[in-house]
Design a protein around this motif. Structure first.
Motif, PDB file in Angstrom:
ATOM      1  N   SER A   2       0.835  -1.200   0.000  1.00  0.00           N
ATOM      2  CA  SER A   2       0.000   0.000   0.000  1.00  0.00           C
ATOM      3  C   SER A   2       0.867   1.246   0.000  1.00  0.00           C
ATOM      4  N   CYS A   3       0.384   2.260  -0.666  1.00  0.00           N
ATOM      5  CA  CYS A   3       1.038   3.565  -0.687  1.00  0.00           C
ATOM      6  C   CYS A   3      -0.027   4.581  -0.292  1.00  0.00           C
ATOM      7  N   THR A  31      -4.199  14.959  -2.363  1.00  0.00           N
ATOM      8  CA  THR A  31      -5.144  13.996  -2.924  1.00  0.00           C
ATOM      9  C   THR A  31      -4.423  13.190  -3.985  1.00  0.00           C
ATOM     10  N   LEU A  32      -4.211  11.920  -3.698  1.00  0.00           N
ATOM     11  CA  LEU A  32      -3.377  11.094  -4.563  1.00  0.00           C
ATOM     12  C   LEU A  32      -3.971  10.894  -5.950  1.00  0.00           C
ATOM     13  N   SER A  33      -5.280  11.057  -6.085  1.00  0.00           N
ATOM     14  CA  SER A  33      -5.894  10.896  -7.403  1.00  0.00           C
ATOM     15  C   SER A  33      -5.430  11.984  -8.379  1.00  0.00           C
ATOM     16  N   SER A  78       3.156   1.568 -12.900  1.00  0.00           N
ATOM     17  CA  SER A  78       2.682   2.934 -12.681  1.00  0.00           C
ATOM     18  C   SER A  78       1.211   3.013 -13.037  1.00  0.00           C
ATOM     19  N   ILE A  79       0.544   4.022 -12.479  1.00  0.00           N
ATOM     20  CA  ILE A  79      -0.861   4.249 -12.786  1.00  0.00           C
ATOM     21  C   ILE A  79      -1.084   5.741 -12.941  1.00  0.00           C
ATOM     22  N   GLY A  80      -1.725   6.104 -14.045  1.00  0.00           N
ATOM     23  CA  GLY A  80      -1.996   7.494 -14.311  1.00  0.00           C
ATOM     24  C   GLY A  80      -3.234   7.979 -13.577  1.00  0.00           C
ATOM     25  N   ARG A  81      -3.465   9.294 -13.688  1.00  0.00           N
ATOM     26  CA  ARG A  81      -4.636   9.874 -13.018  1.00  0.00           C
ATOM     27  C   ARG A  81      -5.932   9.280 -13.543  1.00  0.00           C
ATOM     28  N   GLY A  82      -5.936   8.920 -14.822  1.00  0.00           N
ATOM     29  CA  GLY A  82      -7.131   8.341 -15.416  1.00  0.00           C
ATOM     30  C   GLY A  82      -7.225   6.839 -15.267  1.00  0.00           C
ATOM     31  N   SER A 107      -3.264  -0.565  -8.593  1.00  0.00           N
ATOM     32  CA  SER A 107      -4.640  -0.063  -8.576  1.00  0.00           C
ATOM     33  C   SER A 107      -4.736   1.108  -7.605  1.00  0.00           C
ATOM     34  N   ARG A 108      -5.842   1.824  -7.734  1.00  0.00           N
ATOM     35  CA  ARG A 108      -6.094   2.977  -6.857  1.00  0.00           C
ATOM     36  C   ARG A 108      -7.373   2.752  -6.055  1.00  0.00           C
ATOM     37  N   ASP A 109      -7.409   3.291  -4.857  1.00  0.00           N
ATOM     38  CA  ASP A 109      -8.650   3.458  -4.112  1.00  0.00           C
ATOM     39  C   ASP A 109      -8.687   4.934  -3.715  1.00  0.00           C
ATOM     40  N   ASN A 110      -9.374   5.720  -4.508  1.00  0.00           N
ATOM     41  CA  ASN A 110      -9.371   7.168  -4.271  1.00  0.00           C
ATOM     42  C   ASN A 110     -10.056   7.520  -2.948  1.00  0.00           C
ATOM     43  N   ALA A 111     -11.027   6.747  -2.559  1.00  0.00           N
ATOM     44  CA  ALA A 111     -11.718   7.022  -1.290  1.00  0.00           C
ATOM     45  C   ALA A 111     -10.761   6.884  -0.104  1.00  0.00           C
ATOM     46  N   LYS A 112      -9.770   5.992  -0.244  1.00  0.00           N
ATOM     47  CA  LYS A 112      -8.795   5.789   0.823  1.00  0.00           C
ATOM     48  C   LYS A 112      -7.495   6.545   0.566  1.00  0.00           C
ATOM     49  N   ASN A 113      -7.462   7.274  -0.565  1.00  0.00           N
ATOM     50  CA  ASN A 113      -6.255   8.039  -0.903  1.00  0.00           C
ATOM     51  C   ASN A 113      -5.019   7.133  -0.915  1.00  0.00           C
ATOM     52  N   THR A 114      -5.180   5.977  -1.529  1.00  0.00           N
ATOM     53  CA  THR A 114      -4.147   4.939  -1.480  1.00  0.00           C
ATOM     54  C   THR A 114      -4.002   4.278  -2.848  1.00  0.00           C
ATOM     55  N   VAL A 115      -2.763   3.931  -3.178  1.00  0.00           N
ATOM     56  CA  VAL A 115      -2.471   3.131  -4.358  1.00  0.00           C
ATOM     57  C   VAL A 115      -1.886   1.804  -3.875  1.00  0.00           C
ATOM     58  N   TYR A 116      -2.312   0.725  -4.525  1.00  0.00           N
ATOM     59  CA  TYR A 116      -1.881  -0.606  -4.117  1.00  0.00           C
ATOM     60  C   TYR A 116      -1.021  -1.251  -5.202  1.00  0.00           C
TER      61      TYR A 116
END
Length: 126
Positions: free
Chosen positions: A21-22, A28-30, A50-54, A70-79
């Protein structure tokens, strides 16, 4: 300014899995392009995913089919889900973020990123 904290590393046997997790604070990580990098003993740091904003993703050839970002924007986290681990995956794993526009073809280059976490250790034994 993004402050990044990695977690989820550990010691596993070959064939095992981990989810790294990051988490970000202060930003806002998104709004950031996020990459995962690793540094194995005696080797240079390399980009693995890597993962882009989109949501567009890129993977190093060495991890394609085994790693998923992957991203979880609600948790402000990238996995980073890492499966089928081998001893060659042993490394310190870092996440990094950038607000710059990054071409996918360049998104595994560490120079494209401005903010870095401290890393989480992954050790795989056979």
């Amino acid at each position: 300014q993004a402050q990044l904290v990695e977690s989820g590393g550990g010691s596993v046997l070959s064939g095992g899995s981990l989810r790294l997790s990051c988490a970000a604070s202060g930003s806002t990580l998104s709004n950031y392009h996020v990459g995962w990098f690793r540094r194995a003993p005696g080797r240079a740091r390399e980009g693995v995913a890597s993962i882009g904003r989109g949501g567009s993703t890129t993977y190093a050839d060495s991890v394609k089919g085994r790693f998923t970002i992957s991203r979880d924007n609600a948790k402000n986290t990238v996995y980073l889900q890492i499966n089928s681990l081998t001893p060659d995956d042993t490394a310190l794993y870092y996440c990094a973020a950038s607000q710059r526009s990054i071409l996918l073809s360049q998104s595994l280059q560490e120079g494209k990123y401005d903010y870095w976490g401290q890393g989480t250790q992954v050790t795989v034994s056979s």
